[in-house]
Design a protein around this motif. Structure first.
Motif, PDB file in Angstrom:
ATOM      1  N   ASP A  33     -54.513  -0.879  32.588  1.00  0.00           N
ATOM      2  CA  ASP A  33     -54.524  -0.852  31.128  1.00  0.00           C
ATOM      3  C   ASP A  33     -53.925  -2.123  30.532  1.00  0.00           C
ATOM      4  OD1 ASP A  33     -51.737  -0.685  31.191  1.00  0.00           O
ATOM      5  OD2 ASP A  33     -51.656   1.409  30.541  1.00  0.00           O
ATOM      6  N   GLY A  34     -53.813  -2.159  29.211  1.00  0.00           N
ATOM      7  CA  GLY A  34     -53.337  -3.344  28.522  1.00  0.00           C
ATOM      8  C   GLY A  34     -51.885  -3.677  28.782  1.00  0.00           C
ATOM      9  N   ASP A  35     -51.129  -2.708  29.283  1.00  0.00           N
ATOM     10  CA  ASP A  35     -49.721  -2.946  29.618  1.00  0.00           C
ATOM     11  C   ASP A  35     -49.542  -3.220  31.110  1.00  0.00           C
ATOM     12  OD1 ASP A  35     -48.798  -2.538  26.978  1.00  0.00           O
ATOM     13  OD2 ASP A  35     -48.928  -0.360  27.256  1.00  0.00           O
ATOM     14  N   HIS A  36     -50.638  -3.479  31.795  1.00  0.00           N
ATOM     15  CA  HIS A  36     -50.627  -3.746  33.233  1.00  0.00           C
ATOM     16  C   HIS A  36     -50.058  -2.567  34.019  1.00  0.00           C
ATOM     17  CE1 HIS A  36     -51.912  -7.894  32.584  1.00  0.00           C
ATOM     18  NE2 HIS A  36     -51.083  -7.904  31.568  1.00  0.00           N
ATOM     19  N   ARG A  37     -50.467  -1.390  33.584  1.00  0.00           N
ATOM     20  CA  ARG A  37     -50.138  -0.159  34.299  1.00  0.00           C
ATOM     21  C   ARG A  37     -51.419   0.435  34.882  1.00  0.00           C
ATOM     22  NH1 ARG A  37     -45.067   1.969  33.614  1.00  0.00           N
ATOM     23  NH2 ARG A  37     -43.752   0.764  32.183  1.00  0.00           N
TER      24      ARG A  37
ATOM     25  N   LEU B 262     -54.353   2.915  35.815  1.00  0.00           N
ATOM     26  CA  LEU B 262     -55.123   4.038  35.296  1.00  0.00           C
ATOM     27  C   LEU B 262     -55.712   4.828  36.457  1.00  0.00           C
ATOM     28  CD1 LEU B 262     -57.168   2.208  32.493  1.00  0.00           C
ATOM     29  CD2 LEU B 262     -55.046   3.503  32.226  1.00  0.00           C
TER      30      LEU B 262
ATOM     31  N   SER C 219     -58.543   7.948  36.977  1.00  0.00           N
ATOM     32  CA  SER C 219     -59.562   8.718  36.265  1.00  0.00           C
ATOM     33  C   SER C 219     -59.311  10.217  36.375  1.00  0.00           C
ATOM     34  CB  SER C 219     -60.949   8.395  36.831  1.00  0.00           C
ATOM     35  OG  SER C 219     -61.922   9.251  36.275  1.00  0.00           O
TER      36      SER C 219
ATOM     37  N   ARG D   3     -59.943  -7.446  32.469  1.00  0.00           N
ATOM     38  CA  ARG D   3     -59.451  -6.059  32.527  1.00  0.00           C
ATOM     39  C   ARG D   3     -60.298  -5.153  31.637  1.00  0.00           C
ATOM     40  NH1 ARG D   3     -54.717  -6.952  30.201  1.00  0.00           N
ATOM     41  NH2 ARG D   3     -55.498  -6.202  28.191  1.00  0.00           N
ATOM     42  N   ASP D   4     -60.607  -5.625  30.419  1.00  0.00           N
ATOM     43  CA  ASP D   4     -61.409  -4.814  29.501  1.00  0.00           C
ATOM     44  C   ASP D   4     -62.818  -4.594  30.037  1.00  0.00           C
ATOM     45  OD1 ASP D   4     -59.214  -4.761  27.867  1.00  0.00           O
ATOM     46  OD2 ASP D   4     -59.966  -6.255  26.442  1.00  0.00           O
TER      47      ASP D   4
ATOM     48  N   THR E 290     -62.684  -1.817  32.528  1.00  0.00           N
ATOM     49  CA  THR E 290     -62.489  -0.520  31.885  1.00  0.00           C
ATOM     50  C   THR E 290     -63.786  -0.012  31.277  1.00  0.00           C
ATOM     51  OG1 THR E 290     -60.176  -1.076  31.398  1.00  0.00           O
ATOM     52  CG2 THR E 290     -61.166   0.719  30.132  1.00  0.00           C
TER      53      THR E 290
ATOM     54  N   GLU F 206     -61.902   9.401  31.302  1.00  0.00           N
ATOM     55  CA  GLU F 206     -60.634   9.152  30.636  1.00  0.00           C
ATOM     56  C   GLU F 206     -59.515   9.076  31.672  1.00  0.00           C
ATOM     57  OE1 GLU F 206     -60.164   8.587  27.382  1.00  0.00           O
ATOM     58  OE2 GLU F 206     -62.361   8.633  27.221  1.00  0.00           O
ATOM     59  N   PRO F 207     -58.466   8.297  31.369  1.00  0.00           N
ATOM     60  CA  PRO F 207     -57.354   8.216  32.333  1.00  0.00           C
ATOM     61  C   PRO F 207     -56.464   9.446  32.291  1.00  0.00           C
ATOM     62  CG  PRO F 207     -56.909   6.834  30.413  1.00  0.00           C
ATOM     63  CD  PRO F 207     -58.311   7.359  30.239  1.00  0.00           C
TER      64      PRO F 207
END
Length: 297
Positions: free
Chosen positions: A234-238, A240, A242, A279-280, A283, A290-291
């Motif tokens: 994700d955008g916070d580099h965490r 995901l 599914s 990254r996007d 995704t 959804e995560p």
């Protein structure tokens, strides 16, 4: 006729790096059927379920239908469709394809070329795999469609194709200090790392560069799950995970489900993390569903 160039230039819907592997998947499936029965046809009602499963498993996350490639592949000159009414596809409506007894098969000229040149089938299949799917999925995809290929290097067939940078693996593994960014695995035999791979976030086949900020050091398991859309970033580099992934064993919970919300391991200070654009893309085009919510501490 240069069949390899024709296969390399299939007409596909494309916008902002969107994946559209519908035609390549149908062609791989048809080549596998040709190996077993060179004169047989693929009646839509008989293969619809198989093709839908392939699109669900290896296609983009959005909903799609096997009727689309079954009809549109005709325009590329490599496929023909006949119905109870005669030659020609009735369109992309599933109902029409079913009710008219639509049957597809490789174009007569291509079938003749495959008979004349025994190695052409393998070269076409490897080109399709190389252009549309990451290497981590090639063997599994061949098994899924029933293709039997001899081990061989993918031939460089189209001059305009980019060349891979052989340094990427070492640069990415060094950037992540030889640890899986998802689980921290760092196995070695002596001084040689084992089971660690440089994963492209945006697939190389879809314009992904051989740059550190498009790479992750992943163990073999998590590389495969990342390319299958089970895992993402994700955008916070965490991490995901599914919601579509199901695993009830302690191993599945520990090695996959428990990763949800966990921060990436690495890269080391001073190294660019995964770029937002890559990254996007992953995704949107690879990650399925959804995560899951972050795992409890």
């Amino acid at each position: 006729m240069d069949w390899l160039e024709r296969i390399a230039t299939l007409r596909q819907w494309a916008r902002n790096g969107a994946r559209a592997p519908h035609k390549p998947l149908l062609l791989l499936y048809a080549l596998a059927r040709f190996q077993k029965d060179a004169d047989g046809g693929l009646r839509y009602t008989a293969v619809e379920h198989d093709l839908q499963n392939l699109l669900t498993e290896y296609g983009p996350p959005n909903r799609t239908t096997p009727a689309y490639p079954f009809h549109h592949l005709v325009s590329d000159g490599v496929w023909e469709v006949r119905t109870d009414r005669g030659t020609g596809s009735p369109g992309t409506a599933r109902r029409e394809l079913r009710e008219t007894g639509a049957t597809g098969r490789l174009a007569p000229e291509l079938r003749a070329a495959l008979r004349r040149e025994p190695d052409l089938l393998g070269r076409i299949a490897r080109l399709l795999l190389d252009l549309h799917f990451p290497p981590s999925l090639h063997g599994e995809l061949c098994e899924a469609v029933g293709l039997e290929l001899e081990p061989a290097e993918v031939e460089r067939l189209v001059p305009a194709r980019r060349q891979r940078d052989p340094r990427m693996r070492e640069l990415v593994l060094t950037a992540y200090e030889y640890q899986c960014a998802f689980c921290g695995y760092d196995g070695r035999i002596g001084a040689v790392p084992v089971g660690l791979e440089a994963a492209h976030v945006r697939w190389w086949a879809f314009g992904g560069p051989d740059d550190i900020d498009n790479g992750l050091c992943l163990c073999s398991l998590h590389h495969k799950l990342f390319d299958k859309g089970v895992l993402g970033v994700d955008g916070d580099h965490r991490i995901l995970v599914s919601q579509r992934f199901v695993g009830r064993s302690p191993a599945a919970r520990e090695h996959v489900i428990a990763l949800a919300g966990r921060p990436l391991t690495g890269p080391q200070p001073g190294v660019r993390p995964v770029a937002a654009a890559h990254r996007d893309w992953h995704t949107r085009q690879v990650f399925h569903g959804e995560p899951r919510p972050a795992a409890a501490a």
